[in-house]
Scaffold this active site. Structure first.
Site: not given
Ligand code: ADE
Length: 256
Positions: A92, A157, A172, A119
Site C-alpha cells: 500500500p 493484456r 480502453d 505487517e
Molecule cells: N498489499 C496490501 N494492500 C495493498 C494495496 N492496496 N496495494 C498493493 N499491495 C497491497
C-alpha cells in the site's frame, strides 16, 4: 514475457490465470507465469518466513533471507538480462498503479513480483532488492497476491498479440487518459429503452463524433480531474467549455 511471483500462497494463482485471454496467452507462449514459494528458500525445520518486528508492535514481518535468495535464484537463471530486471513489491506504500504504469511494464521481457504479507516486509528488501513498489489503491488488503493479479492482468493484456484485433486495447478507458464511451449491442430496443439513434445510422463520421463527445462528457461528469492531464483537441476543449457552462447554469437554476 516471463513473470515470476514470490508468494507464501502459490495455489492462489492457479485459477485466475487459467481462463480466457490469459490462458490463451500462456498456451500461445506469449506469457509464462511461474510462482515461487517463499518458504522453499527457508532453511529451518519449520520453514519460517516471518518473524516479530524489532521494536515491538502488532503482527509479523516477512524475513529478508528467503526473499533475497529466491530473487537471486531467478536472476542467476535469467543470466545477463537480470541486470535490469524489474523486481516489484506490492505494498500500500507503493506508487499508485495506473494504465501508464501497466504500459511501461508491458515493455519488459521479464518481471518479478513480491507479494508482501502480515505487517509488511523487512525494509532491507525494499532498500536493496526491490526496484519498484506498487499500490493498487488507498486501502489495505491482507496480502500482495490480489494486487499482483490485478497488475499482471493489466500488463499482460497490453503485450502485443495477447488481445485479438477485435479486443484492441487502444479504445480502453484510460488508454488516452479519459474514460470510454458507452457501448450497446442487440436488441436495439429492450424493455422500452432504445439504443441511441446515431449508432444505428451507419454514418461512421457521426458515430465517431458522438463517441468522442460521450468520452468528454462522461469524463467531465465522473472524473473531471482526468481532463486536466489529457491532451485535448480544439473541438474537445470547446465541448468541455460548453458542458461546463451548461452545468454551472443548471446548478445556478437549482439554487435560485
Ligand atoms: N498489499 C496490501 N494492500 C495493498 C494495496 N492496496 N496495494 C498493493 N499491495 C497491497
Amino acid at each position: 514475457m516471463r513473470i515470476d511471483i514470490l508468494t507464501l500462497f502459490p495455489p492462489m494463482f492457479e485459477v485466475p490465470f487459467s481462463f480466457g485471454i490469459f490462458q490463451r496467452a500462456v498456451a500461445g507462449g506469449l506469457v509464462s507465469l511461474n510462482t515461487v514459494d517463499i518458504r522453499d528458500y527457508t532453511h529451518d525445520k519449520h520453514h519460517t518466513a516471518d518473524d516479530y518486528p524489532y521494536g515491538g508492535g502488532a503482527g509479523m514481518v516477512l524475513k529478508p533471507e528467503p526473499i533475497f535468495e529466491a530473487v537471486e535464484a531467478i536472476k542467476r537463471d535469467a543470466g545477463p538480462e537480470a541486470d535490469d530486471l524489474p523486481v516489484i513489491l506490492l505494498t500500500p506504500q507503493g506508487r499508485p498503479f495506473s494504465q501508464s504504469i501497466a504500459r511501461e511494464l508491458s515493455g519488459h521481457r521479464h518481471l518479478v513480483f513480491i507479494c508482501g504479507h502480515y505487517e509488511g516486509v523487512d525494509e532491507r528488501v525494499c532498500e536493496h532488492l526491490v526496484t519498484d513498489e506498487i499500490s493498487i489503491g488507498d486501502y489495505v488488503l491482507t496480502g500482495g497476491e490480489l494486487p499482483a493479479m490485478v497488475v499482471i492482468d493489466a500488463v499482460v493484456r497490453l503485450i502485443p498479440g495477447v488481445l485479438g484485433s477485435e479486443e484492441s486495447p487502444q479504445e480502453d478507458s484510460h488508454a488516452d487518459g479519459l474514460l470510454e464511451y458507452p457501448q450497446y449491442t442487440r436488441p436495439a430496443g429492450f424493455r422500452g429503452w432504445t439504443v441511441p439513434e446515431v449508432l444505428l445510422s451507419g454514418n461512421h463520421a457521426r458515430i465517431a463524433k458522438w463517441r468522442r463527445e460521450q468520452i468528454i462528457k462522461r469524463t467531465l461528469e465522473r472524473r473531471p480531474e482526468l481532463l486536466d492531464k489529457a491532451s485535448l483537441g480544439r473541438e474537445d476543449k470547446q465541448l468541455v467549455k460548453r458542458l461546463t457552462t451548461e452545468r454551472s447554469q443548471v446548478n445556478k437554476d437549482r439554487e435560485s
